[in-house]
Every structure is written in C-alpha cells, then in structure tokens.
Motif scaffolding. Structure first.
Motif, short mmCIF file in Angstrom:
data_model
loop_
_atom_site.label_atom_id
_atom_site.label_comp_id
_atom_site.label_asym_id
_atom_site.label_seq_id
_atom_site.Cartn_x
_atom_site.Cartn_y
_atom_site.Cartn_z
N UNK A 187 -56.05 49.69 15.84
CA UNK A 187 -56.62 50.96 15.17
C UNK A 187 -55.33 51.70 14.75
N UNK A 188 -55.54 52.82 14.12
CA UNK A 188 -54.52 53.61 13.71
C UNK A 188 -53.88 54.25 14.66
N UNK A 189 -54.39 54.47 15.93
CA UNK A 189 -53.67 54.84 17.00
C UNK A 189 -53.38 53.88 18.10
N UNK A 190 -53.98 54.34 19.48
CA UNK A 190 -53.82 53.12 20.20
C UNK A 190 -54.87 51.87 20.15
N UNK A 191 -54.18 50.51 20.46
CA UNK A 191 -55.21 49.57 20.41
C UNK A 191 -56.41 49.55 21.06
N UNK A 192 -57.66 48.87 20.84
CA UNK A 192 -58.68 48.75 21.71
C UNK A 192 -58.31 47.53 22.52
N UNK A 193 -58.20 47.48 23.88
CA UNK A 193 -57.91 46.39 24.72
C UNK A 193 -58.89 45.87 25.69
N UNK A 194 -59.84 44.93 25.07
CA UNK A 194 -60.86 44.43 25.87
C UNK A 194 -60.71 43.36 26.93
N UNK A 195 -60.97 43.44 28.11
CA UNK A 195 -60.71 42.37 28.79
C UNK A 195 -62.10 42.07 29.79
N UNK A 196 -62.78 41.24 29.47
CA UNK A 196 -64.22 40.95 30.00
C UNK A 196 -64.33 39.48 30.70
N UNK A 197 -65.26 38.94 31.05
CA UNK A 197 -65.57 37.66 31.57
C UNK A 197 -66.88 37.29 31.37
N UNK A 198 -67.17 36.10 31.43
CA UNK A 198 -68.61 35.52 31.39
C UNK A 198 -69.26 35.86 32.64
N UNK A 199 -68.77 36.11 33.88
CA UNK A 199 -69.45 36.71 34.75
C UNK A 199 -69.38 38.10 35.17
N UNK A 200 -70.01 38.50 36.07
CA UNK A 200 -70.04 40.01 36.50
C UNK A 200 -68.79 40.47 37.03
N UNK A 201 -68.37 39.63 37.87
CA UNK A 201 -67.02 40.11 38.69
C UNK A 201 -66.28 38.93 38.97
N UNK A 241 -75.87 43.71 42.82
CA UNK A 241 -76.15 42.48 43.26
C UNK A 241 -75.61 41.44 42.11
N UNK A 242 -74.39 41.22 42.60
CA UNK A 242 -73.53 40.45 41.37
C UNK A 242 -73.30 38.87 41.94
N UNK A 243 -74.19 38.47 42.90
CA UNK A 243 -73.94 37.14 43.29
C UNK A 243 -75.22 36.62 43.76
N UNK A 244 -75.41 35.21 44.00
CA UNK A 244 -76.39 34.42 44.51
C UNK A 244 -75.90 33.68 45.91
N UNK A 245 -76.75 33.84 46.96
CA UNK A 245 -76.22 33.05 48.29
C UNK A 245 -76.49 31.56 47.86
N UNK A 246 -76.21 30.87 49.11
CA UNK A 246 -76.41 29.32 49.00
C UNK A 246 -77.54 28.84 48.82
N UNK A 247 -78.46 29.79 48.66
CA UNK A 247 -80.07 29.38 48.55
C UNK A 247 -80.48 29.58 47.10
N UNK A 248 -79.55 30.38 46.47
CA UNK A 248 -79.81 30.87 44.91
C UNK A 248 -80.49 32.17 45.00
N UNK A 249 -80.51 33.06 46.15
CA UNK A 249 -81.16 34.24 46.14
C UNK A 249 -80.17 35.37 45.95
N UNK A 250 -80.47 36.45 44.99
CA UNK A 250 -79.35 37.37 44.54
C UNK A 250 -79.13 38.15 45.83
N UNK A 251 -77.93 38.67 45.76
CA UNK A 251 -77.19 39.34 46.90
C UNK A 251 -76.06 40.16 46.45
N UNK A 252 -75.65 41.11 47.32
CA UNK A 252 -74.20 41.98 47.15
C UNK A 252 -73.41 41.28 47.95
#
Lengths: 349, 349
Positions: A167-181, A199-210
């Motif tokens: 930009x004209x000032x500080x650059x925009x620095x983006x750092x993301x990923x295809x996963x939540x964490x 709730x960012x994960x699935x357990x071994x049975x595919x159930x949402x979990x934190x």
C-alpha cells in the motif's frame, strides 16, 4: 525476559551452522524463524528449531548445496529442493520471483521436495518492500490433518497461504490456511490440556468437537476446513486449490507416497508496475486499507485491524526492545547448545 | 418443464442481439448464462438476463466493439473493458490466457471497467479442457455487501473466486467466495420471506443474524465473510487478496468512486506442461480426486463429492434432456421478448 533480536538470530544461526548447514543457510533460516516469533506465530518460529536440528543430524534435512533446477523459464520455474532447508529455499524463491517479475510482470516458482518452510508470513516483506504483491502457499504431502468436507479421514495438511500486498503505508500481510486451525496449535493445546477455542475439529467418528487431541486419538480425527460444519465446502475448495498449486505444478506430492517432513511450495510475485502501474495499484490498496481501519467497529474497544498490522508492530518492537519468546522455546534449545558446543544464549535482555 | 439447452441459448442470444449486442457477444453471453443455470447457479444464470437487457437499453452496458488494451506483455495483460458485457470479456480473457500460457507457462489477464460477469464457474472448462489450471476472480467496486472482520459497514463484494483443475477424469471445478453467501441468494430469500440457512449476516448494529434482508435495512447490515463470527478473519484476508488482484492489478476500483454495475476481473492460467509436465500434474490431482471420493463419509448416505461434480452432471443432463429453470426466470423474459420483438420460447420440452 526479552532478548535482543539480533542475539536470537545469531544464536539460532550458530546452532544451525554447528549442526552442519553451509553457506548463508544458517543465517537465513534463523532470521525467518525469529521473525515468525516476533510476528506472533510462536508455533512456527524458534519452536521448530529442535526438530530442524534433529533432521539435520539424521540427514532428513540436506545440509549443503543448491536446489536442482527442473524447469527454468522466464516466468515459470520448478526446483527440486533436495530436502534442503525449506526456509532458505522459500526465501530464495521469493527473491528470484521478485527479480523475474520486474522483467515479466509475474513469476511463479514451485519447489518439490523442500524441507519444512515454517511461517509463510515471514517471507512477504521481501516482496512488498520492492513494491510487489506476493503469494506463498505450501502443503506437506507426507502429512494429513484435514478431511475433505463430508469425510472422516484426514487427507490434506492445513495448507497455508500467505499474501503480501503493498500500500502507500504498511503492507497488508495475510496469513491464512484452508483449515480453521493448525496442527501446531492443536498440539500445543493438547500438551496444555486445553480445548480448541471453538468447534474446530472432528473426532474419529466424524463428530464435531473442540477437543485439541483429535490427531492423536484412535480412530484418528481431523481438523475442520475453514467454514467448519456450516460451510466447510469453502475451505475444502481452498485446500484442493493449494494442493494443486503446490504439488500439481511441482509434480511431486501425495501420489508419490514419499515419507518425511517436508513441503511442496508455490511462490508467485506480481510487479504492479508492469500491470496498470505501481501508483494505480497502491491507490486502490491504500483506499482499502484506510477504509478498513476507518470502518465502524462492532465492539468500540476493538478497532478494525488490517491483517499483518499486529505482526508488523511485533517485529518493530522486537527489533527495538528485544523479544520475549513463548514459554519453553528457549529451554528446549539448551540441550542442543550443549550437544553442538555452542555458547548458551546470554540471559540478559 | 424442461427446455432443450440449445433452445434456451438461442432464445437468450436472440434477446441480446435484438437489444443491440454485436458480433458473437449474444451467443457467448447466452451460453454462459444457460450453463450457469445448468450448473445449479440459478441466481447467476438467465435470472440476470432482464437486468442485462435493461443495461444494454440504457447504455450502461456497452453494445459493441473491443476492450481497450492498456498493457500487453507476454504473460501480463490489462484490458479496459469499456463496460462491455463482462461474460463475453471474461470468456475472451480465458481464451487469451490459455493461448499465452501455452508459450509462457502462465498468463494473467486483468480487466478494469467490465460489466457484470455472472457465474465464474461457467468459464473454467475452457481452460481445463485444454489441460490447464485456471483461476477467475472478480469484485464490483461500486457495490459493498461484506464488512471487514470486526466492522459494521459493508466494504467488499462477496468477491468470488473460481478454480478449474484438470485431472485424468472430470476436472475439479471450485467456485467459492470470500463471503459465506451471495447478495443474489440473500435477495431471493428476502423475496421468499425466508431466513438465511445459517447465521451468515450481521444486522445494522453488527449483531449476528440469519435475517436475509440485512442489505435493505436501515441501518444497513452486511453478509459475513467466510468463517463468520468464529474465524471470519480468514474470509476477510481472502477478500483483501481478491480485491487487490482484481482492482489493484487492473488499476481501477473503489478509490475511483465510479458508480454502475460492473466488475474488476482477474484471470490466470497455468499450463502444467511448462511446469513439471501435464502427466506429473494430473498424477497428483487424480490421486487427490480419487482419495476425496473414497474418503469414508460422516453420513453414509452422503459420499464425499468433488467440487464441480454436481455442476458437471447438471450440464450433461441439461444438454441431454433439457433444462428446467428456477421458477420465475422464464416468466421474467416474456415481456422482454414482446418489447424486443423476439419470438417467445417454445413451451414444449
């Protein structure tokens, strides 16, 4: 305790050189790791150094020499990284892409068989300081933490992508990923006995979990793609894109079944001067930056921030006042300093 | 009622030609709109035709001629679209990028001052059929539906990005955006008096909501970026990236304050043959495709799908058996056919 930035870099470089890395590799790797810590990416900075030193010792990280050039066209380059330090390879790839983009407007460098590349955000200012826009993405074909949307078995890495925008000032620095964490954060929280922040994960049975330990349970779970249960098909699409950019274009990936910590890397630089012009580019990005910062915040206490502003402030502060590392990082280096005969880091700030 | 695919294309093309579009513009625009309907993007197909015909009539969409060439380098091209039909401009940009990528490995074409470009997914197979990987992204500098993460005032468009990835079989066709949902879906659900499928929006005070009418309330609300309240900084980063690619590189955007429905467009093509080779590329992407399809599903009734597989099946079915349009689309064309003196679409399948 704060340590001078330069001392941290020098200490890490001494360790890497003593372990056997040649040329400028120790300094380049050390500087990018310390910078990652200063940016706040504390799972992807010096916390990685013991594992890097281990892999140098075992030969899993190649110590010396250059990448093999597979393809060298003006705007399209493919390297075989030969398991050289990924941090050093990626820094060089950005430098090459910047130099080529100056002549061709854009240049893409992909790297197969790199070793791990740490924090992608640490590579961006090498391009934005030259007025260029840069994208760095990576995946590790030997690891799997994220399942395709609707599935139970991990198939992708978090597949990070970082973007630097002048930009004209500080650059925009983006750092993301295809996963939540990231796997790094999940491991740290598992060790601390704490759950994920959502709730960012699935357990071994595919159930949402934190639960943070899903990657070490039996059956093994997975980290959710961006969008989670609600709209995770978007993160799934992003993962496929990044896997194709990194492994498809470099011609090395999961289909090869190769083991070992490593990465396939995609680097692309645009020189706005050779598109509509640097001033025209920055006029738009500066407008965006100003209008993000001026956006009325939901919480009056939390002004809208631009990606990278906190990280840039962290680097500036670390360079001026020294850097306090995340607990445990420095302690983990002490036995390596002893083993490699490197003087311990001075404890004073 | 199903209508033959070719009849729908011919009818739309007749309307566009009667309204004044010259050359091959009516056919190209009509085909991409019908294809979008067949792919399931029913808010971005023939539903747009009345608004396109209106803008042709008012002069807001330019009827004839070519884009002005601002920059023409081998791998970096900038066009001024002169408000020509965005669908036609984008289809041509993909064709040019494919031709150039064959020689240079990659080519980027950016377009300023395009008119609206409809469904990005409809452009991908022109590249994947040639064995190439393609990215199409767009934003509309005159519209704002999505706020920066943490803010209350809409600043970005949904900022779609579509990616086509060749495999040994059907290509992977990804069509996502930086926001959870689109303005088109929000408008359709508002008309139907229904809520959004999830908490995908903020009301005018910045409170999370599933209300579909947030863009027409006072104070005006916004659509949430990908990740929503939980991790919307990821969608925010994606939006900034896409706005910089489309408006920054083309040198035309929000900073110009120009009104009128339109778009800034980014098209990029990679020819894997000039990187590590087509077979090496497809070996990786085919492995990914197979291992996504074979992933154990969370719900045994819902096998893991590849992005684009449903859309490709929709196109194949529409071409073989005809296409049933979303309710109301065909009815909205009847007054336009009368006004422009074009024979009404035959009602039989």
């Amino acid at each position: 305790m704060r340590h001078p930035y330069a001392d941290l870099v020098a200490h890490a470089a001494h360790l890497l050189a003593a372990a056997g890395l040649d040329g400028d590799k120790p300094t380049v790797v050390a500087e990018r790791l310390v910078r990652a810590d200063a940016m706040g990416h504390t799972t992807h900075g010096l916390a990685l150094l013991p594992a890097y030193l281990r892999d140098i010792g075992s030969g899993a990280m190649t110590r010396s020499g250059e990448p093999a050039i597979v393809v060298d066209r003006p705007a399209a380059v493919v390297w075989d990284g030969r398991r050289l330090p990924g941090v050093w390879l990626t820094a060089r790839a950005v430098d090459l892409a910047v130099a080529r983009a100056r002549d061709y407007g854009t240049c893409t460098v992909v790297i197969r068989r790199s070793h791990h590349i740490a924090a992608l955000a640490a590579y961006l200012t090498a391009a934005t300081d030259a007025g260029m826009m840069v994208v760095v993405a990576s995946s590790d074909p030997a690891a799997a933490h994220v399942a395709p949307y609707g599935g139970k078995r991990a198939l992708f890495t978090p597949d990070p992508v970082a973007i630097g925008i002048p930009t004209e000032g500080d650059p925009i620095l983006i750092d993301i990923s295809a996963s939540i964490t990231t796997a790094g954060l999940a491991a740290r929280l598992t060790t601390a006995g704490r759950p994920l922040p959502g709730v960012w994960a699935l357990d071994g049975e595919g159930r949402p979990t934190d639960a943070a330990d899903v990657l070490s349970t039996d059956p093994r779970g997975s980290l959710l793609p961006i969008g989670g249960i609600d709209h995770g098909h978007k993160g799934y699409g992003l993962a496929l894109w990044i896997e194709a950019l990194t492994q498809g274009l470099s011609g090395w990936g999961r289909a090869d079944g190769e083991a070992g910590w490593g990465g396939a890397v995609f680097v692309q630089v645009f020189d706005p001067e050779l598109f509509a012009g640097g001033p025209a580019f920055r006029r738009q990005t500066e407008w965006l930056a100003e209008n993000c910062r001026a956006n009325p915040p939901i919480d009056p206490e939390k002004p809208v921030r631009l990606p990278g502003s906190k990280a840039a402030a962290g680097v500036a502060r670390a360079q001026a006042e020294g850097l306090e590392l995340f607990p445990g990082i420095l302690e983990a280096l002490v036995p390596w300093a002893e083993r490699l005969g490197v003087a311990a880091l001075d404890g004073r700030a």
